[in-house]
Enzyme design. Structure first.
Site, PDB file in Angstrom:
ATOM      1  N   GLY A  43     -46.502 -24.469  14.288  1.00  0.00           N
ATOM      2  CA  GLY A  43     -45.216 -24.105  13.706  1.00  0.00           C
ATOM      3  C   GLY A  43     -44.027 -24.444  14.592  1.00  0.00           C
ATOM      4  O   GLY A  43     -42.909 -23.991  14.353  1.00  0.00           O
ATOM      5  N   SER A  65     -48.698 -28.437  13.740  1.00  0.00           N
ATOM      6  CA  SER A  65     -47.625 -29.362  13.349  1.00  0.00           C
ATOM      7  C   SER A  65     -48.143 -30.705  12.830  1.00  0.00           C
ATOM      8  O   SER A  65     -47.542 -31.751  13.113  1.00  0.00           O
ATOM      9  CB  SER A  65     -46.629 -29.554  14.504  1.00  0.00           C
ATOM     10  OG  SER A  65     -46.047 -28.305  14.857  1.00  0.00           O
ATOM     11  N   GLU A  72     -56.717 -25.590  17.599  1.00  0.00           N
ATOM     12  CA  GLU A  72     -55.290 -25.427  17.328  1.00  0.00           C
ATOM     13  C   GLU A  72     -54.597 -24.918  18.591  1.00  0.00           C
ATOM     14  O   GLU A  72     -54.618 -23.715  18.878  1.00  0.00           O
ATOM     15  CB  GLU A  72     -55.077 -24.410  16.202  1.00  0.00           C
ATOM     16  CG  GLU A  72     -55.701 -24.813  14.892  1.00  0.00           C
ATOM     17  CD  GLU A  72     -55.002 -24.136  13.713  1.00  0.00           C
ATOM     18  OE1 GLU A  72     -54.506 -24.868  12.846  1.00  0.00           O
ATOM     19  OE2 GLU A  72     -54.929 -22.904  13.676  1.00  0.00           O
ATOM     20  N   ASN A 114     -53.775 -24.254   5.324  1.00  0.00           N
ATOM     21  CA  ASN A 114     -53.684 -22.811   5.567  1.00  0.00           C
ATOM     22  C   ASN A 114     -52.301 -22.371   5.097  1.00  0.00           C
ATOM     23  O   ASN A 114     -51.302 -22.659   5.762  1.00  0.00           O
ATOM     24  CB  ASN A 114     -53.887 -22.546   7.068  1.00  0.00           C
ATOM     25  CG  ASN A 114     -53.652 -21.097   7.432  1.00  0.00           C
ATOM     26  OD1 ASN A 114     -53.474 -20.240   6.559  1.00  0.00           O
ATOM     27  ND2 ASN A 114     -53.649 -20.810   8.725  1.00  0.00           N
ATOM     28  N   TRP A 115     -52.273 -21.694   3.974  1.00  0.00           N
ATOM     29  CA  TRP A 115     -50.963 -21.321   3.391  1.00  0.00           C
ATOM     30  C   TRP A 115     -50.351 -20.107   4.079  1.00  0.00           C
ATOM     31  O   TRP A 115     -49.247 -19.698   3.745  1.00  0.00           O
ATOM     32  CB  TRP A 115     -51.111 -21.071   1.886  1.00  0.00           C
ATOM     33  CG  TRP A 115     -51.491 -22.296   1.106  1.00  0.00           C
ATOM     34  CD1 TRP A 115     -51.701 -23.559   1.592  1.00  0.00           C
ATOM     35  CD2 TRP A 115     -51.717 -22.390  -0.308  1.00  0.00           C
ATOM     36  NE1 TRP A 115     -52.041 -24.421   0.579  1.00  0.00           N
ATOM     37  CE2 TRP A 115     -52.060 -23.726  -0.604  1.00  0.00           C
ATOM     38  CE3 TRP A 115     -51.666 -21.466  -1.361  1.00  0.00           C
ATOM     39  CZ2 TRP A 115     -52.343 -24.169  -1.890  1.00  0.00           C
ATOM     40  CZ3 TRP A 115     -51.952 -21.889  -2.648  1.00  0.00           C
ATOM     41  CH2 TRP A 115     -52.282 -23.239  -2.914  1.00  0.00           C
ATOM     42  N   LYS A 116     -51.091 -19.500   5.002  1.00  0.00           N
ATOM     43  CA  LYS A 116     -50.599 -18.320   5.737  1.00  0.00           C
ATOM     44  C   LYS A 116     -50.035 -17.298   4.755  1.00  0.00           C
ATOM     45  O   LYS A 116     -50.524 -17.205   3.634  1.00  0.00           O
ATOM     46  CB  LYS A 116     -49.587 -18.758   6.803  1.00  0.00           C
ATOM     47  CG  LYS A 116     -50.177 -19.827   7.725  1.00  0.00           C
ATOM     48  CD  LYS A 116     -49.431 -20.048   8.993  1.00  0.00           C
ATOM     49  CE  LYS A 116     -50.159 -21.112   9.818  1.00  0.00           C
ATOM     50  NZ  LYS A 116     -49.536 -21.354  11.100  1.00  0.00           N
ATOM     51  N   HIS A 148     -58.144 -17.305  13.572  1.00  0.00           N
ATOM     52  CA  HIS A 148     -56.878 -18.038  13.738  1.00  0.00           C
ATOM     53  C   HIS A 148     -56.063 -17.397  14.861  1.00  0.00           C
ATOM     54  O   HIS A 148     -56.090 -16.180  15.034  1.00  0.00           O
ATOM     55  CB  HIS A 148     -56.095 -18.013  12.418  1.00  0.00           C
ATOM     56  CG  HIS A 148     -54.938 -18.953  12.432  1.00  0.00           C
ATOM     57  ND1 HIS A 148     -53.743 -18.636  13.033  1.00  0.00           N
ATOM     58  CD2 HIS A 148     -54.803 -20.214  11.962  1.00  0.00           C
ATOM     59  CE1 HIS A 148     -52.920 -19.670  12.923  1.00  0.00           C
ATOM     60  NE2 HIS A 148     -53.537 -20.636  12.274  1.00  0.00           N
ATOM     61  N   GLY A 203     -50.709 -26.197   8.422  1.00  0.00           N
ATOM     62  CA  GLY A 203     -49.941 -25.020   8.029  1.00  0.00           C
ATOM     63  C   GLY A 203     -48.773 -25.425   7.156  1.00  0.00           C
ATOM     64  O   GLY A 203     -48.918 -25.729   5.971  1.00  0.00           O
ATOM     65  N   GLY A 204     -47.587 -25.481   7.752  1.00  0.00           N
ATOM     66  CA  GLY A 204     -46.345 -25.734   7.020  1.00  0.00           C
ATOM     67  C   GLY A 204     -46.399 -26.889   6.026  1.00  0.00           C
ATOM     68  O   GLY A 204     -45.949 -26.748   4.876  1.00  0.00           O
ATOM     69  N   GLU A 244     -53.064 -16.691  15.106  1.00  0.00           N
ATOM     70  CA  GLU A 244     -52.131 -15.638  14.669  1.00  0.00           C
ATOM     71  C   GLU A 244     -52.862 -14.314  14.508  1.00  0.00           C
ATOM     72  O   GLU A 244     -52.287 -13.245  14.729  1.00  0.00           O
ATOM     73  CB  GLU A 244     -51.430 -16.071  13.373  1.00  0.00           C
ATOM     74  CG  GLU A 244     -50.362 -17.123  13.669  1.00  0.00           C
ATOM     75  CD  GLU A 244     -50.125 -18.129  12.563  1.00  0.00           C
ATOM     76  OE1 GLU A 244     -50.538 -17.896  11.414  1.00  0.00           O
ATOM     77  OE2 GLU A 244     -49.517 -19.181  12.855  1.00  0.00           O
TER      78      GLU A 244
HETATM   79  P1  13P Z   1     -48.441 -25.684  11.372  1.00  0.00           P
HETATM   80  O1  13P Z   1     -49.064 -26.891  10.717  1.00  0.00           O
HETATM   81  O2  13P Z   1     -47.378 -25.043  10.528  1.00  0.00           O
HETATM   82  O3  13P Z   1     -48.040 -25.944  12.772  1.00  0.00           O
HETATM   83  O4  13P Z   1     -49.620 -24.571  11.438  1.00  0.00           O
HETATM   84  C1  13P Z   1     -50.842 -24.922  11.953  1.00  0.00           C
HETATM   85  C2  13P Z   1     -51.788 -23.822  11.680  1.00  0.00           C
HETATM   86  O5  13P Z   1     -51.703 -22.755  12.250  1.00  0.00           O
HETATM   87  C3  13P Z   1     -52.838 -24.059  10.686  1.00  0.00           C
HETATM   88  O6  13P Z   1     -53.800 -23.039  10.704  1.00  0.00           O
END
Ligand code: 13P
Length: 257
Positions: free
Chosen positions: A175, A215, A169, A9-11, A97, A236-237, A99
């Site tokens: 994050g 994470s 999640e 997920n590149w957000k 998600h 994510g990251g 977020e």
């Molecule tokens: P991180 O891997 O950056 O914690 O993010 C997880 C995430 O929200 C994937 O959708």
């Protein structure tokens, strides 16, 4: 046997040019990957979808969007329909998600509408659930997950559920560098599988893939994947760099289930 699925997920990161660079790098890394063992998906921002789709063409790597609206078309400024995502080359879409729930007012009801709309055009929804820190600390994790699963998946048939992926999640692990321990992840994954059995029957419960997200890194993917009910990861990251994402995919594909 559930096939491992790792999604990035590149957000809200990467310009079109940067997205093409990252995709090109992944394509090179995954040239010899055995896609019979693992599904790999990248989820860039809307503006980069169609160009990333061109780069991915026939590589075996899947493409997903990060959100969708449930209407087919119309006066809905700023929204994108499921058919439009297909048109841009997507096979997957992340729905609900945390977020989006946290910052954009997404509810179980909107998540439910989006899942149904995605399924109609044969987009695979990656449906996100997870508790926040205060919910965990007040021992409400299972209650929150039950509520999200029951209401987000309302009125969806077992046949359709087989065409979805769930991502657990925990919000406190996103994050933050704080990963759920493998035992914490397993506990909730097993709980979700139990709920799926009660709601949709044994076949859905045993076949549906549940990803862990929060994470995930090359250093912790193996122990997470070693858990019996963890079928992959939503990253994510660590999905924003070729090295870390390809290391996660390779390590995940090496875990024998
Ligand atoms: P991180 O891997 O950056 O914690 O993010 C997880 C995430 O929200 C994937 O959708």
């Amino acid at each position: 046997m559930r096939k491992t699925i790792i999604a990035g997920n590149w957000k809200m990161y990467k310009t079109i040019k940067e997205a093409i660079e990252l995709t090109t790098g992944l394509k090179r890394e995954f040239f010899k990957l055995d896609f019979a063992k693992v599904d790999v998906v990248v989820c860039p921002v809307f503006t980069a979808l169609s160009e990333v789709s061109e780069v991915l063409n026939e590589t075996g790597i899947g493409l997903g969007a990060q959100n969708v609206y449930w209407k087919e078309e119309g006066a809905f400024t700023g929204e994108v329909s499921p058919a439009m995502l297909k048109d841009a080359g997507c096979q997957y879409v992340i729905i609900g998600h945390s977020e989006r729930r946290q910052f954009f007012g997404e509810t179980n009801e909107s998540v439910n509408n989006k899942i149904k709309a995605a399924l109609k055009v044969e987009l695979t929804p990656i449906i996100c659930v997870g508790e926040n820190l205060s919910q965990r600390e007040s021992n409400n994790t299972f209650k929150v997950i039950e509520d999200q699963i029951k209401n987000s998946l309302a009125d969806i048939s077992p046949e359709d559920m087989l065409k979805t992926v769930i991502a657990y999640e925990p919000v406190w692990a996103i994050g933050t560098g704080k990963t759920a321990t493998p035992a914490q992840a397993q506990e909730v994954h097993a709980y979700i599988r139990g709920l799926l059995k009660a709601l949709f029957g044994a076949e859905v419960s045993s076949s549906l893939r549940i990803q862990y997200g929060g994470s995930v890194k090359p250093e912790n993917i193996t122990e997470l994947m070693n858990q019996p009910d963890v079928d992959g990861a939503l990253v994510g990251g660590a999905s924003l760099k070729v090295d870390s994402f390809s290391a996660i995919v390779t390590k995940a594909s090496e875990v024998k289930k």
